[in-house]
Design a protein around this motif. Structure first.
Motif, mmCIF file in Angstrom:
data_model
loop_
_atom_site.group_PDB
_atom_site.id
_atom_site.type_symbol
_atom_site.label_atom_id
_atom_site.label_comp_id
_atom_site.label_asym_id
_atom_site.label_seq_id
_atom_site.Cartn_x
_atom_site.Cartn_y
_atom_site.Cartn_z
ATOM 1 N N SER A 1 -11.238 3.249 -6.221
ATOM 2 C CA SER A 1 -11.401 2.063 -7.136
ATOM 3 C C SER A 1 -11.558 0.829 -5.959
ATOM 4 O O SER A 1 -11.568 1.020 -4.754
ATOM 5 C CB SER A 1 -9.912 1.795 -7.797
ATOM 6 N N ARG A 2 -11.532 -0.298 -6.405
ATOM 7 C CA ARG A 2 -11.878 -1.563 -5.648
ATOM 8 C C ARG A 2 -11.514 -2.736 -6.325
ATOM 9 O O ARG A 2 -11.350 -2.884 -7.457
ATOM 10 C CB ARG A 2 -13.397 -1.501 -5.257
ATOM 11 N N VAL A 3 -11.327 -3.698 -5.542
ATOM 12 C CA VAL A 3 -11.277 -5.243 -6.354
ATOM 13 C C VAL A 3 -12.366 -5.894 -5.823
ATOM 14 O O VAL A 3 -13.739 -5.434 -5.363
ATOM 15 C CB VAL A 3 -10.005 -5.994 -5.423
ATOM 16 N N THR A 4 -12.354 -7.354 -5.908
ATOM 17 C CA THR A 4 -13.706 -8.114 -5.358
ATOM 18 C C THR A 4 -14.441 -7.716 -4.082
ATOM 19 O O THR A 4 -15.578 -7.316 -4.099
ATOM 20 C CB THR A 4 -13.468 -9.472 -5.717
ATOM 21 N N GLY A 5 -13.382 -7.801 -3.239
ATOM 22 C CA GLY A 5 -13.884 -7.448 -1.849
ATOM 23 C C GLY A 5 -13.679 -5.762 -1.669
ATOM 24 O O GLY A 5 -12.708 -5.360 -1.669
ATOM 25 N N VAL A 6 -14.983 -5.429 -1.400
ATOM 26 C CA VAL A 6 -14.990 -3.789 -1.389
ATOM 27 C C VAL A 6 -14.346 -3.478 -0.096
ATOM 28 O O VAL A 6 -14.208 -2.252 0.102
ATOM 29 C CB VAL A 6 -16.509 -3.421 -1.099
ATOM 30 N N MET A 7 -13.948 -4.426 0.863
ATOM 31 C CA MET A 7 -13.619 -4.162 2.045
ATOM 32 C C MET A 7 -11.922 -4.187 2.236
ATOM 33 O O MET A 7 -11.361 -3.799 3.154
ATOM 34 C CB MET A 7 -14.038 -4.765 3.277
ATOM 35 N N ASN A 8 -11.474 -4.591 0.998
ATOM 36 C CA ASN A 8 -10.010 -4.822 0.645
ATOM 37 C C ASN A 8 -9.324 -3.626 0.505
ATOM 38 O O ASN A 8 -9.421 -2.973 -0.666
ATOM 39 C CB ASN A 8 -9.672 -6.118 -0.373
ATOM 40 N N ARG A 9 -8.577 -3.404 1.368
ATOM 41 C CA ARG A 9 -7.833 -1.687 1.365
ATOM 42 C C ARG A 9 -6.525 -1.700 0.900
ATOM 43 O O ARG A 9 -6.024 -0.672 0.679
ATOM 44 C CB ARG A 9 -7.990 -0.843 2.404
ATOM 45 N N THR A 10 -6.004 -3.024 0.748
ATOM 46 C CA THR A 10 -4.518 -2.897 0.466
ATOM 47 C C THR A 10 -4.241 -3.645 -0.780
ATOM 48 O O THR A 10 -3.075 -3.150 -1.425
ATOM 49 C CB THR A 10 -3.863 -4.036 1.509
ATOM 50 N N ALA A 11 -5.087 -4.542 -1.239
ATOM 51 C CA ALA A 11 -4.828 -5.134 -2.732
ATOM 52 C C ALA A 11 -4.673 -4.173 -3.915
ATOM 53 O O ALA A 11 -5.281 -3.132 -3.878
ATOM 54 C CB ALA A 11 -5.805 -6.291 -3.143
ATOM 55 N N VAL A 12 -3.745 -4.437 -4.865
ATOM 56 C CA VAL A 12 -3.831 -3.450 -5.997
ATOM 57 C C VAL A 12 -5.267 -3.451 -6.613
ATOM 58 O O VAL A 12 -5.506 -4.456 -7.021
ATOM 59 C CB VAL A 12 -2.552 -3.966 -6.886
ATOM 60 N N ALA A 13 -5.604 -2.240 -6.976
ATOM 61 C CA ALA A 13 -6.908 -1.948 -7.559
ATOM 62 C C ALA A 13 -6.621 -0.769 -8.656
ATOM 63 O O ALA A 13 -6.875 0.307 -8.239
ATOM 64 C CB ALA A 13 -7.917 -1.662 -6.539
ATOM 65 N N PRO A 14 -6.255 -1.402 -9.834
ATOM 66 C CA PRO A 14 -5.849 -0.196 -10.836
ATOM 67 C C PRO A 14 -7.091 0.849 -11.084
ATOM 68 O O PRO A 14 -6.773 1.959 -11.185
ATOM 69 C CB PRO A 14 -5.571 -0.945 -12.003
ATOM 70 N N GLY A 15 -8.266 0.211 -11.241
ATOM 71 C CA GLY A 15 -9.572 1.375 -11.439
ATOM 72 C C GLY A 15 -9.288 2.078 -12.513
ATOM 73 O O GLY A 15 -9.413 3.404 -12.560
#
Length: 455
Positions: free
Chosen positions: A139-153
């Motif tokens: 899964s991902r959030v807006t920034g594809v390199m953001n590896r720590t933010a909550v990303a429910p997917g």
């Protein structure tokens, strides 16, 4: 009907005349029973389980037992191994891991990759066919390199991964002559990395993979902007020409151009099959054939397989909601952004999962495809003659010869025969034809379009 055919078929042709033209086939009761076992509640539980890991970013933690993609992979493996207990020893599961070096693009450090694979071995030891169904677990959030933010997917692509898990749950209790593989692949958001790895493995190992169903973003019924709410349509994306055509040295390009087969590559043929079988077994759902490999500005895990010449299609919801894809979790101007399960329609996901099940089961129960299918083109006639050889494996009741007008999107008629050839009072110049092998239970193989007999 026989008398009418006799008037137009020259005595030169000795093949059996068409016995019947069938448009609608009956449901196989065994497949219908499996379709009924697909559960919206079970799918919801799978999605909730995936969401519970916080983020499943490909770059996230691989060691934690509670957070990150590593924990999610092991959780899926646990599901597969649990289902294996009811499979009579036919289902095995593993995590295929490898280390991906930094690529200077979407992978900034060497990264542990892993595809979770469950294999339901076919019951016929002579049947080497493989049918693959997959979703991507990352899964991902807006920034594809953001590896720590909550990303429910939850929907992208918890929906496709949940479908794969549910298909394994239901189908592992049944037996099919051919092998079915259930795959939850990683790295889609970083550039189709897990699918690329799996496709290359299949190519190098000469796996006889006849069809791939890729499920990605398939559980929401409500679009943004247009605010369409509709859970009665499902899109199937397919490429018309073979994905590896540019590397061809056999003259296929010239033949496709000469005989007008631009719309009948492996993927497009599979898409038509998904529509026919899916609508046969799943009520209140229309399958929309989208004549392109994927959407604008987007990509999917079927593409690495298409590029290597495999038959692969993408199944995706009809109306996407971009407020709930690739978004940081937030509320702006009264709009809640983020890929949460609460925005999904689990009965819609049930129907879309059932399309996969019906298609896979029908394929895996069918005989292999007919071999050496040819169309007679050496004479000027107003009839059409096809020849073929029996498939390599499977119990064959007979064959369907399929026919459609050149401008028509799907097959219009099916003629049944038990022979290895057929002559029909329809001009080869005005129609497309194909041949399917049919089992005793009525399960059809993928269609094979004929090659012109020019000798």
């Amino acid at each position: 009907m026989k008398n009418r055919y006799a008037l137009v078929i020259p005595l030169l042709f000795t093949l059996i005349r068409p016995a019947s033209a069938q448009v609608i086939a009956n449901r196989d009761p065994k497949i219908a029973d499996l379709v009924d076992q697909v559960s919206a509640d079970s799918l919801r539980a799978h999605v909730d389980g995936l969401v519970s890991f916080g983020t499943r970013s490909t770059l996230s933690d691989t060691k934690s037992s509670k957070q990150g993609i590593g924990a999610a992979r092991r959780w899926i493996l646990g599901k597969f191994n649990h289902y294996a207990k009811s499979s009579g020893g036919r289902l095995t599961a593993t995590i295929d891991t490898w280390t991906l070096p930094a690529d200077g693009r979407r992978v900034d450090v060497p990264t542990e990759m892993g595809n979770v694979i469950a294999t339901l071995k076919g019951t016929d030891p002579t049947d080497k066919r493989v049918f693959l169904v997959q979703g991507h677990l990352d899964s991902r959030v807006t920034g594809v390199m953001n590896r720590t933010a909550v990303a429910p997917g939850a929907n992208d692509d918890g929906s496709g991964t949940a479908a794969v898990i549910e298909l394994c749950r239901v189908m592992s209790k049944a037996g099919f002559p051919a092998t079915i593989v259930f795959a939850a692949v990683s790295g889609e958001e970083q550039g189709l990395l897990g699918a690329e790895h799996l496709a290359e493995q299949y190519l190098k190992n000469n796996v006889n993979m006849e069809a791939l169903l890729n499920n990605d973003i398939m559980g929401s019924n409500h679009s943004n902007e247009t605010n369409i709410i509709d859970n009665t349509r499902l899109r199937v994306f397919s490429e018309g020409l073979p994905g590896n055509l540019m590397k061809d040295t056999t003259g296929r390009i010239a033949q496709i151009r000469q005989f007008g087969n631009e719309n009948d590559g492996k993927a497009r043929t599979l898409a038509r099959y998904v529509k026919e079988i899916g609508e046969r077994y799943v009520d209140n759902l229309e399958i929309m054939l989208i004549y392109r490999n994927d959407r604008y500005l987007r990509g999917g895990d079927h593409t690495p397989f298409v590029q290597r010449g495999f038959a692969a299609v993408r199944l995706t919801e009809m109306n996407e909601n971009y407020n709930h894809q690739h978004q940081d979790l937030r509320t702006e101007n009264g709009i809640e952004y983020g890929d949460y399960a609460k925005f999904m329609d689990f009965d819609y996901l049930r129907k879309n999962t059932a399309v996969n099940l019906a298609t896979l089961a029908n394929l895996a129960k069918a005989p292999a495809m007919p071999q050496a299918v040819t169309i007679e083109v050496r004479n000027l006639t107003n009839s059409t003659t096809l020849y073929w050889k029996a498939p390599a494996t499977g119990n064959v009741k007979g064959y369907y010869v399929l026919m459609r007008e050149t401008s028509w999107p799907v097959w219009q008629k099916k003629f049944f025969t038990t022979k290895l050839g057929m002559t029909m009072p329809y001009s080869k110049d005005n129609y497309y034809f194909a041949v399917q092998a049919v089992s005793e239970d009525g399960n059809e193989s993928l269609p094979v379009l004929p090659v012109p007999n020019l000798r």
